[in-house]
Enzyme design. Structure first.
Site, PDB file in Angstrom:
ATOM      1  N   HIS A 170     -28.565  23.279  10.876  1.00 44.80           N
ATOM      2  CA  HIS A 170     -28.153  22.382  11.977  1.00 44.80           C
ATOM      3  C   HIS A 170     -29.318  21.502  12.424  1.00 44.80           C
ATOM      4  O   HIS A 170     -29.344  21.065  13.579  1.00 44.80           O
ATOM      5  CB  HIS A 170     -27.626  23.185  13.176  1.00 44.80           C
ATOM      6  CG  HIS A 170     -26.617  24.232  12.815  1.00 44.80           C
ATOM      7  ND1 HIS A 170     -25.259  24.014  12.813  1.00 44.80           N
ATOM      8  CD2 HIS A 170     -26.784  25.514  12.391  1.00 44.80           C
ATOM      9  CE1 HIS A 170     -24.636  25.112  12.429  1.00 44.80           C
ATOM     10  NE2 HIS A 170     -25.538  26.042  12.155  1.00 44.80           N
ATOM     11  N   SER A 291     -43.388  -3.759   8.994  1.00 47.48           N
ATOM     12  CA  SER A 291     -42.454  -4.540   9.796  1.00 47.48           C
ATOM     13  C   SER A 291     -43.029  -5.933   9.995  1.00 47.48           C
ATOM     14  O   SER A 291     -44.237  -6.100  10.136  1.00 47.48           O
ATOM     15  CB  SER A 291     -42.263  -3.864  11.156  1.00 47.48           C
ATOM     16  OG  SER A 291     -41.824  -4.810  12.113  1.00 47.48           O
ATOM     17  N   LYS A 297     -46.039  -0.372  12.036  1.00 47.40           N
ATOM     18  CA  LYS A 297     -44.995   0.335  11.309  1.00 47.40           C
ATOM     19  C   LYS A 297     -45.313   0.562   9.837  1.00 47.40           C
ATOM     20  O   LYS A 297     -45.871  -0.289   9.167  1.00 47.40           O
ATOM     21  CB  LYS A 297     -43.669  -0.449  11.384  1.00 47.40           C
ATOM     22  CG  LYS A 297     -43.045  -0.501  12.753  1.00 47.40           C
ATOM     23  CD  LYS A 297     -42.374   0.801  13.169  1.00 47.40           C
ATOM     24  CE  LYS A 297     -41.222   1.145  12.293  1.00 47.40           C
ATOM     25  NZ  LYS A 297     -39.926   0.873  12.751  1.00 47.40           N
ATOM     26  N   GLU A 304     -35.275   5.619   1.998  1.00 44.65           N
ATOM     27  CA  GLU A 304     -34.014   5.148   2.602  1.00 44.65           C
ATOM     28  C   GLU A 304     -33.071   4.600   1.542  1.00 44.65           C
ATOM     29  O   GLU A 304     -31.859   4.753   1.624  1.00 44.65           O
ATOM     30  CB  GLU A 304     -34.312   4.066   3.646  1.00 44.65           C
ATOM     31  CG  GLU A 304     -34.990   4.608   4.882  1.00 44.65           C
ATOM     32  CD  GLU A 304     -35.427   3.484   5.806  1.00 44.65           C
ATOM     33  OE1 GLU A 304     -34.720   3.235   6.786  1.00 44.65           O
ATOM     34  OE2 GLU A 304     -36.465   2.861   5.549  1.00 44.65           O
TER      35      GLU A 304
END
Ligand code: ARG
Length: 473
Positions: A170, A291, A297, A304
């Site tokens: 979980h 970024s 960043k 991804e």
């Protein structure tokens, strides 16, 4: 070149051509179409359609064409535009599909003889053959890439053998596990993906050529020999089925979808574990991006995309299933829609497999951060319950007692092993002074020596077997 002009009074509408043409994507089958044509030339020679001299001239021309495509895979496409005029009028040379391109080029090379090759053959058994040859080779390439990714997982596990991370259920810290155990979980998943692809390959590797348009060719072709010449294990046993089913593509796409789903989950773990909140991993600069706005960043784009690409691979499977359902026997033009999903899914799977291996290679592990996280979250609570069970407390009671101890520990903002013995005994009366050694990370792991468990010995054995399986030991 159109392969079917005779019956038609007028030419096709340009819009129909756009809708109908498959050359823009099936040019990728050029080598397979040439290979299949060589096989077919030999087959109809044996059936008495071609003389030996004709056969060798055809094979020579096909070999020249093969070399042209090996040198430049997009030769069939270039061929079209090279002949087009600048005024925007339709190209002088137009091939609707790769089969038309091969035949037109062959006729240009050997003249009238080139027109004999299609004797007894249909584009329907031809395209089914080409696609099977292509899929077979693509599966073999993916199998090699899966093996390389599995080697990267083994290397990652070996390099981080003693690293402990929290294990989650979980997405809550549950019990500590070895990072190598995490890596070997994906090793096993990819192993099953390889097995599924290899199993699909068995049914891919069947020769449909000789089925004709739908009813079987009228020429006395030795199909067993033809299948053998093309490296197929056998030939199909029903011509209607052979020209119209694409279940071999479906199976392949299903295996790729499962593979993509596994890589997606691995990508998700990599993203989470590399986030500032977890911070177990440091991503490789070479597989991350920055970024345009936020200078600080470093984004895990590659991981991804392992996650993101799965949607499109699964979409390919869905699209072909929907295309096939409801098609009457035998061939229908809808079947032309089988290629792009397959080509795309293969390409994306290849990118993801190769990227996955490189991402792992470049991932640095923050051992101390991971260890600290594994120590937190009361993930040794089960070990305390097991300690009590060993001292005769029934598990359900032990579970309750430890729950109370955890609640008290949370209130006092301390870990279980930080509680004074007397305090711990209030909730768990069977506890003795030796409890603290049972609550260490190492003690918890060491108990899980069962095969398949995260105990260091079990993981060492799994790793040794894995390394052997992928040729690393
Ligand atoms: N381009 C076609 C395909 O991919 C080849 C087969 C065409 N057959 C036909 N009967 N029109 O399916």
């Amino acid at each position: 070149m159109a392969l079917w002009g005779g019956r038609f009074a007028g030419g096709p509408d340009p819009l129909f051509q756009q809708l109908n043409d498959s050359l823009p994507f099936d040019y990728r089958l050029a080598l397979q179409d040439i290979e299949g044509s060589m096989g077919w030339a030999k087959a109809i020679h044996r059936a008495g359609v071609l003389t030996s001299e004709e056969l060798s001239r055809l094979l020579g021309a096909l070999e020249d064409l093969r070399r042209e495509v090996v040198e430049d895979a997009s030769a069939p496409l270039k061929d079209q535009s090279a002949k087009s005029t600048s005024s925007g009028s339709p190209p002088a040379v137009h091939d609707e599909d790769v089969h038309s391109w091969v035949e037109r080029r062959l006729i240009a090379m050997v003249g009238q003889l080139g027109k004999k090759l299609h004797t007894g053959r249909s584009r329907n058994d031809q395209v089914a053959t080409d696609l099977r040859l292509w899929t077979r080779a693509a599966i073999d390439a993916r199998l090699a890439e899966i093996a390389a990714s599995r080697r990267a997982l083994v290397a990652f596990a070996q390099a981080n053998q003693s690293v402990i991370i929290p294990g989650y259920t979980h997405l809550q810290r549950a019990q500590p596990v070895l990072l190598a155990h995490w890596a070997m979980a994906y090793f096993d998943m990819l192993g099953r993906d390889a097995a599924r692809l290899a199993d699909a390959r068995v049914r891919v590797n069947v020769c449909p050529l000789g089925s004709g348009a739908l009813a079987g060719t009228a020429y006395q072709v030795d199909r067993a020999q033809l299948a053998k010449d093309l490296g197929f294990a056998s030939h199909s046993t029903n011509s209607l089925d052979a020209v119209s089913d694409r279940d071999f593509v479906i199976e392949t796409l299903a295996a790729l979808s499962t593979l993509a789903m596994h890589l997606s989950r691995m990508g998700e773990d990599l993203i989470l574990y590399g986030s500032g909140e977890f911070a177990f991993f440091d991503y490789d600069d070479a597989f991350s991006s920055g970024s345009s706005l936020m200078p600080q960043k470093k984004n895990p784009d590659a991981a991804e995309l392992l996650r993101g690409k799965s949607g499109r691979v699964i979409g390919s499977l869905t699209s072909l299933l929907v295309t096939l359902k409801g098609l009457p026997l035998a061939y229908n033009k809808d079947l032309q829609e089988d290629k792009e999903p397959l080509f795309d899914a293969m390409h994306q799977s290849s990118l993801c497999l190769r990227a996955a291996a490189r991402i792992l290679e470049g991932t640095r592990v923050r051992v101390d951060v991971a260890r600290k996280a594994a120590q937190g979250g009361y993930s040794n609570a089960t070990d305390l319950a097991d300690y009590l069970v060993a001292r005769g407390v029934p598990f359900r009671d032990a579970h309750d007692q430890v729950g109370l101890a955890v609640r008290a520990a949370i209130e006092q903002s301390m870990p279980l092993e930080g509680m004074p013995l007397a305090e711990l005994q209030k909730h768990c009366p069977a506890v003795q002074a030796d409890v603290f050694s049972a609550l260490s990370l190492e003690a918890g792991l060491a108990k899980r020596t069962i095969p398949g468990g995260t105990g260091p010995e079990s993981v060492r054995a799994a790793l040794a077997a894995a390394a052997k399986a992928v040729g690393l030991a």
